[in-house]
Design a protein around this motif. Structure first.
Motif, PDB file in Angstrom:
ATOM      1  N   ASN A 101       0.833  -1.212   0.000  1.00  0.00           N
ATOM      2  CA  ASN A 101       0.000   0.000   0.000  1.00  0.00           C
ATOM      3  C   ASN A 101       0.863   1.257   0.000  1.00  0.00           C
ATOM      4  N   LYS A 102       1.940   1.221   0.776  1.00  0.00           N
ATOM      5  CA  LYS A 102       2.852   2.359   0.780  1.00  0.00           C
ATOM      6  C   LYS A 102       3.515   2.527  -0.581  1.00  0.00           C
ATOM      7  N   PHE A 103       3.867   1.413  -1.187  1.00  0.00           N
ATOM      8  CA  PHE A 103       4.515   1.456  -2.499  1.00  0.00           C
ATOM      9  C   PHE A 103       3.620   2.151  -3.522  1.00  0.00           C
ATOM     10  N   TYR A 104       2.342   1.753  -3.582  1.00  0.00           N
ATOM     11  CA  TYR A 104       1.445   2.339  -4.580  1.00  0.00           C
ATOM     12  C   TYR A 104       0.977   3.738  -4.193  1.00  0.00           C
ATOM     13  N   ALA A 105       1.080   4.070  -2.918  1.00  0.00           N
ATOM     14  CA  ALA A 105       0.802   5.453  -2.527  1.00  0.00           C
ATOM     15  C   ALA A 105       1.887   6.388  -3.050  1.00  0.00           C
ATOM     16  N   ASN A 106       3.104   5.857  -3.140  1.00  0.00           N
ATOM     17  CA  ASN A 106       4.235   6.665  -3.610  1.00  0.00           C
ATOM     18  C   ASN A 106       4.472   6.551  -5.109  1.00  0.00           C
ATOM     19  N   ASN A 107       3.953   5.471  -5.718  1.00  0.00           N
ATOM     20  CA  ASN A 107       4.188   5.224  -7.139  1.00  0.00           C
ATOM     21  C   ASN A 107       2.857   4.995  -7.838  1.00  0.00           C
ATOM     22  N   THR A 108       2.328   6.015  -8.455  1.00  0.00           N
ATOM     23  CA  THR A 108       1.042   5.895  -9.151  1.00  0.00           C
ATOM     24  C   THR A 108       1.264   5.262 -10.515  1.00  0.00           C
ATOM     25  N   SER A 109       0.196   5.201 -11.316  1.00  0.00           N
ATOM     26  CA  SER A 109       0.269   4.555 -12.623  1.00  0.00           C
ATOM     27  C   SER A 109       1.277   5.230 -13.545  1.00  0.00           C
ATOM     28  N   ASN A 110       1.561   6.515 -13.325  1.00  0.00           N
ATOM     29  CA  ASN A 110       2.522   7.219 -14.180  1.00  0.00           C
ATOM     30  C   ASN A 110       3.951   6.736 -13.955  1.00  0.00           C
ATOM     31  N   PHE A 111       4.175   6.036 -12.858  1.00  0.00           N
ATOM     32  CA  PHE A 111       5.510   5.547 -12.536  1.00  0.00           C
ATOM     33  C   PHE A 111       5.892   4.366 -13.419  1.00  0.00           C
ATOM     34  N   PHE A 112       4.894   3.608 -13.884  1.00  0.00           N
ATOM     35  CA  PHE A 112       5.131   2.373 -14.616  1.00  0.00           C
ATOM     36  C   PHE A 112       4.898   2.558 -16.115  1.00  0.00           C
ATOM     37  N   LYS A 113       5.610   1.760 -16.910  1.00  0.00           N
ATOM     38  CA  LYS A 113       5.368   1.723 -18.341  1.00  0.00           C
ATOM     39  C   LYS A 113       4.306   0.674 -18.638  1.00  0.00           C
ATOM     40  N   ASP A 114       3.436   0.977 -19.622  1.00  0.00           N
ATOM     41  CA  ASP A 114       2.447  -0.009 -20.040  1.00  0.00           C
ATOM     42  C   ASP A 114       3.151  -1.213 -20.671  1.00  0.00           C
ATOM     43  N   ARG A 115       2.673  -2.399 -20.333  1.00  0.00           N
ATOM     44  CA  ARG A 115       3.289  -3.631 -20.843  1.00  0.00           C
ATOM     45  C   ARG A 115       2.666  -3.998 -22.191  1.00  0.00           C
ATOM     46  N   VAL A 141      -3.470 -11.455 -11.843  1.00  0.00           N
ATOM     47  CA  VAL A 141      -3.108 -11.503 -10.432  1.00  0.00           C
ATOM     48  C   VAL A 141      -1.907 -10.587 -10.229  1.00  0.00           C
ATOM     49  N   GLY A 142      -2.039  -9.649  -9.306  1.00  0.00           N
ATOM     50  CA  GLY A 142      -0.990  -8.656  -9.125  1.00  0.00           C
ATOM     51  C   GLY A 142      -1.115  -7.564 -10.173  1.00  0.00           C
ATOM     52  N   ALA A 143      -2.311  -7.005 -10.286  1.00  0.00           N
ATOM     53  CA  ALA A 143      -2.608  -6.055 -11.359  1.00  0.00           C
ATOM     54  C   ALA A 143      -1.951  -4.698 -11.166  1.00  0.00           C
ATOM     55  N   GLY A 144      -1.487  -4.409  -9.955  1.00  0.00           N
ATOM     56  CA  GLY A 144      -0.820  -3.136  -9.717  1.00  0.00           C
ATOM     57  C   GLY A 144      -1.707  -1.960 -10.056  1.00  0.00           C
ATOM     58  N   ALA A 145      -1.143  -0.996 -10.776  1.00  0.00           N
ATOM     59  CA  ALA A 145      -1.871   0.232 -11.111  1.00  0.00           C
ATOM     60  C   ALA A 145      -2.596   0.150 -12.447  1.00  0.00           C
ATOM     61  N   GLY A 146      -2.643  -1.041 -13.048  1.00  0.00           N
ATOM     62  CA  GLY A 146      -3.397  -1.212 -14.292  1.00  0.00           C
ATOM     63  C   GLY A 146      -2.577  -1.114 -15.556  1.00  0.00           C
ATOM     64  N   ASN A 147      -1.257  -1.215 -15.457  1.00  0.00           N
ATOM     65  CA  ASN A 147      -0.403  -1.051 -16.625  1.00  0.00           C
ATOM     66  C   ASN A 147      -0.366  -2.265 -17.539  1.00  0.00           C
ATOM     67  N   THR A 148      -1.074  -3.317 -17.150  1.00  0.00           N
ATOM     68  CA  THR A 148      -1.255  -4.470 -18.034  1.00  0.00           C
ATOM     69  C   THR A 148      -2.694  -4.567 -18.510  1.00  0.00           C
ATOM     70  N   ALA A 172      -3.553  -0.075  -4.772  1.00  0.00           N
ATOM     71  CA  ALA A 172      -3.427  -0.395  -6.194  1.00  0.00           C
ATOM     72  C   ALA A 172      -4.801  -0.514  -6.841  1.00  0.00           C
ATOM     73  N   ILE A 173      -5.716  -1.182  -6.167  1.00  0.00           N
ATOM     74  CA  ILE A 173      -7.073  -1.347  -6.703  1.00  0.00           C
ATOM     75  C   ILE A 173      -7.770   0.004  -6.811  1.00  0.00           C
ATOM     76  N   ASP A 174      -7.533   0.879  -5.857  1.00  0.00           N
ATOM     77  CA  ASP A 174      -8.109   2.230  -5.932  1.00  0.00           C
ATOM     78  C   ASP A 174      -7.603   2.973  -7.170  1.00  0.00           C
TER      79      ASP A 174
END
Length: 361
Positions: A101-115, A141-148, A172-174
């Motif tokens: 939860n802390k990880f995704y609070a600090n790293n939103t979807s903009n942090f990741f590249k789309d796969r 499973v393990g969808a993270g911020a939706g980059n997949t 992450a789900i939020d």
């Protein structure tokens, strides 16, 4: 115009013809190299004996040298000699969701590249999203911020495709649910621990066609593997497939682990408090075929340790046995040309299928 020679006479060819003679994976020209491909094409730049490794930033399928392997083993010895403290071991293992939860609070979807590369690596993802392919259920499973899941839906032509995006982290789900691309007609995002005793909300046993697991299995404690595999088995239809990618042993991320991060063999705590395991090819084959859980080598929880007791959620049923359709090691040599450094990446990629009733006939 680009110069060329034929015998003793110099002739000229159109520049595009000359460029075509240099394959994109060997080209430095911006109009004719792999950097321009979308999605990026992996696996075609081989390092040959006559090559200068510092000519390009990356090479595919490069095995570490004996010297590199010795350096890796030396680094692992240093890590073992300075393991995580008992206090931190309990802190990170008892509440793993807190750190994600802390990880995704600090790293939103903009942090990741789309796969975007997933469909070329796992053709079944393209099959289920084709027009008129019928009702299909895809579980990530393990969808993270939706980059997949969102890139898959953007390219989807199947009106009957339903994507279930599940993650351990509420944050992450939020992020997925708050996205403008979130449409409940085609995607449902739910908090779910793949190693729990329950199935995800909205899904029944035997209802899923494809399960996508990309860099999620490594976040589990080894004592959770059996339950996680059992849950995936329960969810899949006969003939259903798991698309899997995760960290391999000897990856740069493992070699670079600092003192105070080693919890046990190949299992670490990152600086942000999240856990990561680095797999061996034979080990993964034994996990998904069920062989590991039938042997005496499977990690048995230490009943005297609170952090390991907290991971135990196993059902008494025997471990399932998937067909290992494919399982390979994806290696990449990254080059820092300025500092003349070599860095080895290593990932495991596989496809595991739940047998059909007729497979054993």
């Amino acid at each position: 115009m680009a110069p060329s020679t034929s015998g003793t006479e110099e002739v000229f060819q159109p520049a595009d013809i000359a460029l075509a003679q240099i394959p994109p994976h060997r080209s430095h020209d911006p109009s004719n190299n792999l950097k321009r491909s979308d999605p990026f094409q992996f696996g075609s730049r081989y390092l040959l004996p006559e090559d200068n490794p510092f000519e390009f930033n990356a090479w595919d399928h490069v095995e570490p040298s004996a010297e590199d392997l010795a350096r890796f083993e030396s680094q692992i010895e240093v890590q073992r000699a300075a393991p995580v403290s008992d206090f931190d071991r309990n802190r990170f293992n008892l509440e793993p969701e807190k750190w994600w939860n802390k990880f995704y609070a600090n790293n939103t979807s903009n942090f990741f590249k789309d796969r975007k590369w997933l469909q070329q690596e796992f053709p079944v993802l393209k099959e289920v999203s084709q027009k008129d392919s019928g009702k299909k259920v895809l579980l990530e499973v393990g969808a993270g911020a939706g980059n997949t899941c969102f890139p898959i839906l953007r390219g989807n032509e199947n009106e009957d495709l339903i994507v279930f995006a599940c993650d351990f982290s509420q944050k992450a789900i939020d992020l997925i649910r708050d996205s403008e691309a979130y449409d409940e007609k085609q995607i449902q995002a739910e908090v779910w621990d793949v190693a729990s005793l329950d199935l995800p909300s909205g899904l029944e046993a035997g209802s899923v066609d494809v399960v996508l697991m990309v860099f999620i299995f490594s976040a589990l404690h080894p004592v959770q593997w059996k339950q996680a595999v059992s849950n995936i088995w329960r969810l899949l239809k006969p003939g259903g497939e798991v698309c899997f990618r995760d960290y391999g042993r000897g990856d740069l991320a493992q070699v670079r682990m600092k003192k105070g991060r080693w919890m046990e063999e190949n299992f670490y705590i990152r600086g942000d408090g999240t856990r990561v395991y680095f797999f061996d090819q034979d080990e993964l084959k034994d996990i998904w075929s069920g062989k590991l859980f039938q042997s005496g080598s499977y990690h048995q929880p230490d009943g005297n340790r609170e952090d390991e007791r907290a991971q135990i959620t196993e059902t008494p049923e025997p471990a399932p046995s998937f067909n290992v359709v494919s399982l390979g090691v994806d290696r990449r040599l990254l080059i820092n040309r300025h500092k003349q450094l070599k860095m080895y990446r290593c990932w495991m990629q596989g496809r595991f299928q739940k047998p059909r009733p007729t497979d054993n006939v």
